[in-house]
Design a protein around this motif. Structure first.
Motif, PDB file in Angstrom:
ATOM      1  N   LEU A  66       9.197 -34.007 -18.044  1.00 14.38           N
ATOM      2  CA  LEU A  66       9.671 -33.227 -19.108  1.00 14.38           C
ATOM      3  C   LEU A  66      10.686 -32.758 -17.789  1.00 14.38           C
ATOM      4  N   ALA A  67      10.955 -34.296 -16.960  1.00 11.24           N
ATOM      5  CA  ALA A  67      11.733 -33.508 -15.762  1.00 11.24           C
ATOM      6  C   ALA A  67      13.471 -34.823 -16.037  1.00 11.24           C
ATOM      7  N   VAL A  68      12.786 -36.105 -17.004  1.00 14.31           N
ATOM      8  CA  VAL A  68      13.012 -37.490 -17.634  1.00 14.31           C
ATOM      9  C   VAL A  68      14.446 -36.638 -18.508  1.00 14.31           C
ATOM     10  N   GLN A  69      14.226 -35.405 -18.976  1.00  7.82           N
ATOM     11  CA  GLN A  69      14.742 -34.799 -20.550  1.00  7.82           C
ATOM     12  C   GLN A  69      16.012 -35.364 -20.416  1.00  7.82           C
ATOM     13  N   PRO A  70      16.376 -34.312 -19.393  1.00 10.98           N
ATOM     14  CA  PRO A  70      17.575 -34.522 -19.216  1.00 10.98           C
ATOM     15  C   PRO A  70      19.159 -35.517 -19.370  1.00 10.98           C
ATOM     16  N   PRO A  90       5.487 -35.102 -24.346  1.00  8.86           N
ATOM     17  CA  PRO A  90       5.700 -33.827 -23.622  1.00  8.86           C
ATOM     18  C   PRO A  90       7.646 -34.231 -24.683  1.00  8.86           C
ATOM     19  N   LEU A  91       8.009 -35.200 -24.202  1.00  8.89           N
ATOM     20  CA  LEU A  91       9.552 -35.294 -24.343  1.00  8.89           C
ATOM     21  C   LEU A  91      10.228 -35.103 -25.521  1.00  8.89           C
ATOM     22  N   ALA A  92       8.568 -35.621 -26.742  1.00  5.55           N
ATOM     23  CA  ALA A  92       9.039 -35.471 -28.232  1.00  5.55           C
ATOM     24  C   ALA A  92       8.660 -33.647 -28.430  1.00  5.55           C
ATOM     25  N   ILE A  93       7.956 -33.006 -28.176  1.00  5.96           N
ATOM     26  CA  ILE A  93       7.742 -31.510 -27.766  1.00  5.96           C
ATOM     27  C   ILE A  93       8.987 -31.175 -27.268  1.00  5.96           C
ATOM     28  N   ALA A  94       9.830 -31.272 -26.553  1.00  5.53           N
ATOM     29  CA  ALA A  94      10.422 -30.901 -25.705  1.00  5.53           C
ATOM     30  C   ALA A  94      12.265 -30.943 -26.699  1.00  5.53           C
ATOM     31  N   ASP A  95      11.970 -31.955 -27.197  1.00  4.05           N
ATOM     32  CA  ASP A  95      13.259 -32.249 -27.925  1.00  4.05           C
ATOM     33  C   ASP A  95      13.921 -32.379 -29.077  1.00  4.05           C
ATOM     34  N   PRO A  96      12.831 -31.663 -30.058  1.00  8.26           N
ATOM     35  CA  PRO A  96      12.484 -31.906 -31.419  1.00  8.26           C
ATOM     36  C   PRO A  96      13.813 -32.511 -32.236  1.00  8.26           C
ATOM     37  N   ALA A  97      14.651 -32.565 -32.437  1.00  3.08           N
ATOM     38  CA  ALA A  97      16.242 -33.230 -32.817  1.00  3.08           C
ATOM     39  C   ALA A  97      15.811 -35.120 -31.878  1.00  3.08           C
ATOM     40  N   ARG A  98      14.839 -35.214 -30.854  1.00  5.56           N
ATOM     41  CA  ARG A  98      15.729 -36.776 -31.142  1.00  5.56           C
ATOM     42  C   ARG A  98      14.200 -37.369 -31.838  1.00  5.56           C
ATOM     43  N   GLU A  99      14.025 -38.898 -32.637  1.00  2.34           N
ATOM     44  CA  GLU A  99      12.827 -39.123 -32.907  1.00  2.34           C
ATOM     45  C   GLU A  99      11.843 -40.118 -30.795  1.00  2.34           C
ATOM     46  N   PHE A 100      10.627 -40.196 -31.378  1.00  2.83           N
ATOM     47  CA  PHE A 100       9.769 -40.842 -30.727  1.00  2.83           C
ATOM     48  C   PHE A 100       9.194 -41.450 -30.722  1.00  2.83           C
ATOM     49  N   THR A 101       9.281 -43.338 -30.634  1.00  2.00           N
ATOM     50  CA  THR A 101       8.081 -44.319 -31.116  1.00  2.00           C
ATOM     51  C   THR A 101       7.497 -44.299 -29.963  1.00  2.00           C
ATOM     52  N   ALA A 195      17.764 -38.968  -7.982  1.00  2.00           N
ATOM     53  CA  ALA A 195      16.436 -38.493  -7.563  1.00  2.00           C
ATOM     54  C   ALA A 195      15.861 -36.994  -8.063  1.00  2.00           C
ATOM     55  N   LEU A 196      14.621 -37.640  -8.945  1.00  2.00           N
ATOM     56  CA  LEU A 196      14.147 -35.615  -9.886  1.00  2.00           C
ATOM     57  C   LEU A 196      13.105 -35.166  -9.032  1.00  2.00           C
ATOM     58  N   THR A 197      13.336 -34.176  -8.805  1.00  2.00           N
ATOM     59  CA  THR A 197      13.283 -33.176  -8.317  1.00  2.00           C
ATOM     60  C   THR A 197      11.298 -32.427  -9.463  1.00  2.00           C
ATOM     61  N   VAL A 198      10.526 -32.525  -8.796  1.00  2.00           N
ATOM     62  CA  VAL A 198       9.431 -31.789 -10.257  1.00  2.00           C
ATOM     63  C   VAL A 198       9.225 -31.112  -9.212  1.00  2.00           C
ATOM     64  N   PRO A 199       8.497 -29.430 -10.595  1.00  2.00           N
ATOM     65  CA  PRO A 199       7.847 -28.839  -9.188  1.00  2.00           C
ATOM     66  C   PRO A 199       6.868 -28.229  -8.822  1.00  2.00           C
ATOM     67  N   GLY A 200       6.785 -28.244  -7.651  1.00  2.00           N
ATOM     68  CA  GLY A 200       4.842 -28.243  -7.497  1.00  2.00           C
ATOM     69  C   GLY A 200       4.457 -29.878  -6.471  1.00  2.00           C
ATOM     70  N   LEU A 201       5.724 -30.871  -7.118  1.00  2.00           N
ATOM     71  CA  LEU A 201       4.958 -32.355  -6.533  1.00  2.00           C
ATOM     72  C   LEU A 201       5.727 -32.416  -5.320  1.00  2.00           C
ATOM     73  N   GLU A 202       5.534 -33.200  -4.323  1.00  2.00           N
ATOM     74  CA  GLU A 202       5.449 -32.730  -3.002  1.00  2.00           C
ATOM     75  C   GLU A 202       6.200 -34.624  -3.002  1.00  2.00           C
ATOM     76  N   ALA A 203       5.180 -35.133  -3.797  1.00  2.00           N
ATOM     77  CA  ALA A 203       5.648 -36.572  -3.772  1.00  2.00           C
ATOM     78  C   ALA A 203       7.097 -37.336  -4.256  1.00  2.00           C
ATOM     79  N   GLN A 204       7.795 -38.179  -3.688  1.00  2.00           N
ATOM     80  CA  GLN A 204       9.092 -38.823  -4.650  1.00  2.00           C
ATOM     81  C   GLN A 204       9.364 -38.880  -5.812  1.00  2.00           C
TER      82      GLN A 204
END
Length: 214
Positions: A66-70, A90-101, A195-204
């Motif tokens: 989901l961190a990629v969605q924006p 997860p992206l298809a669930i979060a972003d119903p206006a887009r088409e995902f393959t 640089a993404l910040t994923v909640p709860g994830l300490e790895a880069q």
């Protein structure tokens, strides 16, 4: 897991989504949890992911995707080597206006993806069982995502023909991939590295946007 995270997948997901600033409603969060339950169930027989614990899956799979969605662009998105549906489902669930393959060459994995599409009623999602080099879609894609490609050079070599004019490749990486950036072939340019910040994830986590140099 960080010490501030609740030990419950639903609460961890809700807290993570809030931290990412994504406007997902209760129904979307329920769908994400339904996908998580499917992933846990099918993983026992199909070995879709090495991560077994649902709470770890929330952070390392759902929130990481989901961190990629924006940073998606356009209306048509291709997830290459989708595997268990990450980041595509997860992206298809979060972003119903887009088409995902979702594209994968592994028959067991595409069977899972088709099952998930049906059970989650994802009308904006298509599943393709094909090798990447043999895939010739009727319409090109605005964004091509990849989470598990060996290298950026391999990604651009394998997927550039699938991009619509003005489209971008989004490569999900861990640590800053300097060696891979240095090895990019001519004809491509790095538009940005986030640089993404994923909640709860300490790895880069880094997201690399690459486009043809035209």
């Amino acid at each position: 897991m960080g010490r501030n995270h609740p030990a419950d997948p639903a609460a961890t997901l809700a807290q993570g989504i809030a931290a990412l600033g994504l406007p997902l409603d209760a129904a979307q969060q329920e769908r994400l949890l339904a996908y998580l339950a499917l992933l846990v169930k099918w993983n026992q027989a199909y070995n879709l992911t090495a991560i077994r614990h649902p709470l770890a899956m929330v952070t390392k799979h759902l929130l990481d995707s989901l961190a990629v969605q924006p940073y998606l662009y356009g209306t048509r998105v291709l997830d290459v080597g989708s595997g268990a549906g990450l980041p595509g489902i997860p992206l298809a669930i979060a972003d119903p206006a887009r088409e995902f393959t979702l594209l994968d060459s592994n028959g067991k994995k595409t069977r899972f993806l088709l099952q998930a599409k049906g059970e989650l009623r994802l009308s904006n999602l298509s599943v393709v069982h094909s090798r990447l080099e043999q895939y010739r879609p009727g319409q090109l894609f605005d964004t091509v995502t990849a989470r598990a490609f060996a290298s950026l050079a391999d990604m651009v070599a394998g997927t550039a023909h699938l991009l619509a004019p003005g489209g971008s490749l989004l490569a999900m990486k861990g640590e800053y991939p300097q060696d891979e950036l240095d090895a990019l072939p001519p004809g491509f340019v790095v538009r940005e590295i986030i640089a993404l910040t994923v909640p709860g994830l300490e790895a880069q986590r880094h997201l690399v946007r690459i486009a043809p140099d035209v």
